[in-house]
Design an enzyme around this catalytic site. Structure first.
Site, PDB file in Angstrom:
ATOM      1  N   LYS A  11      31.936   1.521  36.491  1.00  0.00           N
ATOM      2  CA  LYS A  11      32.795   2.344  35.639  1.00  0.00           C
ATOM      3  C   LYS A  11      34.162   2.612  36.281  1.00  0.00           C
ATOM      4  O   LYS A  11      34.331   2.434  37.500  1.00  0.00           O
ATOM      5  CB  LYS A  11      32.071   3.656  35.335  1.00  0.00           C
ATOM      6  CG  LYS A  11      30.774   3.464  34.533  1.00  0.00           C
ATOM      7  CD  LYS A  11      30.164   4.809  34.128  1.00  0.00           C
ATOM      8  CE  LYS A  11      28.863   4.599  33.361  1.00  0.00           C
ATOM      9  NZ  LYS A  11      28.310   5.882  32.862  1.00  0.00           N
ATOM     10  N   TYR A  51      28.963   2.801  23.172  1.00  0.00           N
ATOM     11  CA  TYR A  51      28.263   4.083  23.362  1.00  0.00           C
ATOM     12  C   TYR A  51      27.916   4.758  22.034  1.00  0.00           C
ATOM     13  O   TYR A  51      27.687   5.967  22.003  1.00  0.00           O
ATOM     14  CB  TYR A  51      29.111   5.017  24.232  1.00  0.00           C
ATOM     15  CG  TYR A  51      28.976   4.743  25.721  1.00  0.00           C
ATOM     16  CD1 TYR A  51      27.751   4.884  26.373  1.00  0.00           C
ATOM     17  CD2 TYR A  51      30.077   4.352  26.487  1.00  0.00           C
ATOM     18  CE1 TYR A  51      27.617   4.636  27.732  1.00  0.00           C
ATOM     19  CE2 TYR A  51      29.955   4.109  27.856  1.00  0.00           C
ATOM     20  CZ  TYR A  51      28.712   4.256  28.467  1.00  0.00           C
ATOM     21  OH  TYR A  51      28.585   4.014  29.819  1.00  0.00           O
ATOM     22  N   PHE A  59      29.406  15.443  24.957  1.00  0.00           N
ATOM     23  CA  PHE A  59      30.187  14.728  25.974  1.00  0.00           C
ATOM     24  C   PHE A  59      30.809  13.434  25.454  1.00  0.00           C
ATOM     25  O   PHE A  59      31.491  12.728  26.194  1.00  0.00           O
ATOM     26  CB  PHE A  59      29.310  14.427  27.198  1.00  0.00           C
ATOM     27  CG  PHE A  59      28.092  13.586  26.919  1.00  0.00           C
ATOM     28  CD1 PHE A  59      28.189  12.202  26.831  1.00  0.00           C
ATOM     29  CD2 PHE A  59      26.832  14.175  26.754  1.00  0.00           C
ATOM     30  CE1 PHE A  59      27.063  11.424  26.581  1.00  0.00           C
ATOM     31  CE2 PHE A  59      25.703  13.387  26.504  1.00  0.00           C
ATOM     32  CZ  PHE A  59      25.827  12.012  26.420  1.00  0.00           C
ATOM     33  N   ARG A 104      24.251   5.762  42.380  1.00  0.00           N
ATOM     34  CA  ARG A 104      24.886   6.970  41.857  1.00  0.00           C
ATOM     35  C   ARG A 104      24.937   8.077  42.906  1.00  0.00           C
ATOM     36  O   ARG A 104      25.919   8.818  42.971  1.00  0.00           O
ATOM     37  CB  ARG A 104      24.155   7.420  40.590  1.00  0.00           C
ATOM     38  CG  ARG A 104      24.570   6.574  39.377  1.00  0.00           C
ATOM     39  CD  ARG A 104      23.714   6.839  38.170  1.00  0.00           C
ATOM     40  NE  ARG A 104      24.314   6.306  36.949  1.00  0.00           N
ATOM     41  CZ  ARG A 104      23.660   6.220  35.796  1.00  0.00           C
ATOM     42  NH1 ARG A 104      22.403   6.639  35.704  1.00  0.00           N
ATOM     43  NH2 ARG A 104      24.264   5.741  34.716  1.00  0.00           N
ATOM     44  N   ASN A 114      29.779   8.655  36.769  1.00  0.00           N
ATOM     45  CA  ASN A 114      28.599   8.376  37.593  1.00  0.00           C
ATOM     46  C   ASN A 114      28.495   6.911  38.047  1.00  0.00           C
ATOM     47  O   ASN A 114      27.413   6.367  38.197  1.00  0.00           O
ATOM     48  CB  ASN A 114      27.325   8.844  36.888  1.00  0.00           C
ATOM     49  CG  ASN A 114      27.126   8.173  35.547  1.00  0.00           C
ATOM     50  OD1 ASN A 114      27.929   7.341  35.139  1.00  0.00           O
ATOM     51  ND2 ASN A 114      26.048   8.509  34.870  1.00  0.00           N
ATOM     52  N   HIS A 117      26.825   1.900  34.854  1.00  0.00           N
ATOM     53  CA  HIS A 117      25.924   1.878  33.700  1.00  0.00           C
ATOM     54  C   HIS A 117      24.796   0.903  34.003  1.00  0.00           C
ATOM     55  O   HIS A 117      25.012  -0.111  34.667  1.00  0.00           O
ATOM     56  CB  HIS A 117      26.684   1.392  32.452  1.00  0.00           C
ATOM     57  CG  HIS A 117      25.772   1.031  31.307  1.00  0.00           C
ATOM     58  ND1 HIS A 117      25.269   1.976  30.451  1.00  0.00           N
ATOM     59  CD2 HIS A 117      25.258  -0.169  30.907  1.00  0.00           C
ATOM     60  CE1 HIS A 117      24.485   1.376  29.560  1.00  0.00           C
ATOM     61  NE2 HIS A 117      24.470   0.072  29.817  1.00  0.00           N
ATOM     62  N   GLU A 128      23.747  -5.562  24.889  1.00  0.00           N
ATOM     63  CA  GLU A 128      24.924  -5.288  25.728  1.00  0.00           C
ATOM     64  C   GLU A 128      25.453  -6.566  26.356  1.00  0.00           C
ATOM     65  O   GLU A 128      26.673  -6.801  26.380  1.00  0.00           O
ATOM     66  CB  GLU A 128      24.551  -4.239  26.780  1.00  0.00           C
ATOM     67  CG  GLU A 128      24.265  -2.879  26.150  1.00  0.00           C
ATOM     68  CD  GLU A 128      23.633  -1.868  27.102  1.00  0.00           C
ATOM     69  OE1 GLU A 128      23.368  -0.737  26.645  1.00  0.00           O
ATOM     70  OE2 GLU A 128      23.387  -2.193  28.282  1.00  0.00           O
TER      71      GLU A 128
HETATM   72  P1  IDP Z   1      22.514   6.710  31.538  1.00  0.00           P
HETATM   73  O1  IDP Z   1      23.882   6.131  31.822  1.00  0.00           O
HETATM   74  O2  IDP Z   1      21.822   7.156  32.792  1.00  0.00           O
HETATM   75  O3  IDP Z   1      21.646   5.807  30.693  1.00  0.00           O
HETATM   76  P2  IDP Z   1      22.932   8.285  29.139  1.00  0.00           P
HETATM   77  O4  IDP Z   1      22.146   9.499  28.767  1.00  0.00           O
HETATM   78  O5  IDP Z   1      22.685   7.016  28.380  1.00  0.00           O
HETATM   79  O6  IDP Z   1      22.752   8.063  30.717  1.00  0.00           O
HETATM   80  O7  IDP Z   1      24.475   8.683  29.010  1.00  0.00           O
HETATM   81  C1  IDP Z   1      25.485   7.697  28.982  1.00  0.00           C
HETATM   82  C2  IDP Z   1      26.627   8.155  29.864  1.00  0.00           C
HETATM   83  O8  IDP Z   1      27.217   9.326  29.285  1.00  0.00           O
HETATM   84  C3  IDP Z   1      26.224   8.608  31.280  1.00  0.00           C
HETATM   85  O9  IDP Z   1      26.069   7.535  32.179  1.00  0.00           O
HETATM   86  C4  IDP Z   1      27.384   9.503  31.647  1.00  0.00           C
HETATM   87  O10 IDP Z   1      28.546   8.750  32.016  1.00  0.00           O
HETATM   88  C5  IDP Z   1      27.650  10.212  30.319  1.00  0.00           C
HETATM   89  N1  IDP Z   1      26.889  11.464  30.209  1.00  0.00           N
HETATM   90  C6  IDP Z   1      25.562  11.607  29.939  1.00  0.00           C
HETATM   91  N2  IDP Z   1      25.196  12.905  29.908  1.00  0.00           N
HETATM   92  C7  IDP Z   1      26.335  13.610  30.163  1.00  0.00           C
HETATM   93  C8  IDP Z   1      26.621  15.016  30.253  1.00  0.00           C
HETATM   94  O11 IDP Z   1      25.740  15.873  30.102  1.00  0.00           O
HETATM   95  N3  IDP Z   1      27.912  15.355  30.522  1.00  0.00           N
HETATM   96  C9  IDP Z   1      28.907  14.430  30.680  1.00  0.00           C
HETATM   97  N4  IDP Z   1      28.678  13.108  30.586  1.00  0.00           N
HETATM   98  C10 IDP Z   1      27.408  12.690  30.335  1.00  0.00           C
HETATM   99 MG    MG Z   2      21.955   5.120  28.779  1.00  0.00          MG
END
Ligand code: IDP
Ligand code: MG
Length: 147
Positions: A11, A51, A59, A104, A114, A117, A128
């Site tokens: 990212k 997304y 978010f 991470r 983070n 992905h 994807e």
């Molecule tokens: P993942 O990347 O671990 O699969 P997902 O729940 O699919 O997590 O969320 C996609 C992305 O959205 C996350 O990697 C992160 O960048 C962002 N994200 C998820 N939850 C939050 C949050 O509570 N606050 C801010 N950003 C979030």
């Molecule tokens: Mg995800």
């Protein structure tokens, strides 16, 4: 359904902080083969599509802004049980909860920024990977394509 590849993004935050090399080293040391890779910047339409499952969440808009804020690396990674194995290597979405030694834990700045992905299912890995790469851009470890 195939289970031998997953899809990843390094990212914008991790790219901006010059962690591409370290992250790719962790990926290859963990036994993943890089089947395809590109360096690019997402536009807003692409980020919203990628997304779309998170549309409406609190978010979401910030996530789109972040993911379009700078260049990223996209890649297809080949390994047995790739989706599950890669989720283990990257760790929890929230770096505060990510296990020591995960990508991470080492490189995330926050739950949003983070570092990487990783696909959450084989079905999404296929979707994807197909969004970013044509079959002629993908090479298996055995030197064949497609996977
Ligand atoms: P993942 O990347 O671990 O699969 P997902 O729940 O699919 O997590 O969320 C996609 C992305 O959205 C996350 O990697 C992160 O960048 C962002 N994200 C998820 N939850 C939050 C949050 O509570 N606050 C801010 N950003 C979030
Ligand atoms: Mg995800």
């Amino acid at each position: 359904m195939t289970n031998n590849f997953t899809f990843t993004i390094i990212k914008p935050g991790a790219v901006a902080h010059e962690h591409i090399g370290e992250i790719l080293t962790m990926i290859t040391r963990a036994g993943f083969w890089i089947s395809a890779m590109k360096y690019l910047k997402l536009n807003e339409e692409q980020a919203r599509y990628f997304y779309s499952i998170h549309q409406g969440k609190p978010f979401f808009e910030d996530l789109i802004r972040f993911m379009t804020s700078g260049p990223i690396v996209v890649a297809i990674l080949e390994k047995e049980d790739a989706v599950e194995e890669y989720r283990k290597l990257i760790g929890n979405t929230d770096p505060a909860k990510a296990e020591p030694g995960t990508i991470r834990k080492l490189f995330a700045e926050s739950i949003q920024r983070n570092a990487v992905h990783g696909s959450d299912s084989n079905e999404n890995a296929v979707k994807e990977a197909n969004f970013f790469f044509s079959l002629s851009e993908r090479f298996t470890k055995a030197g064949k394509f497609p996977i």
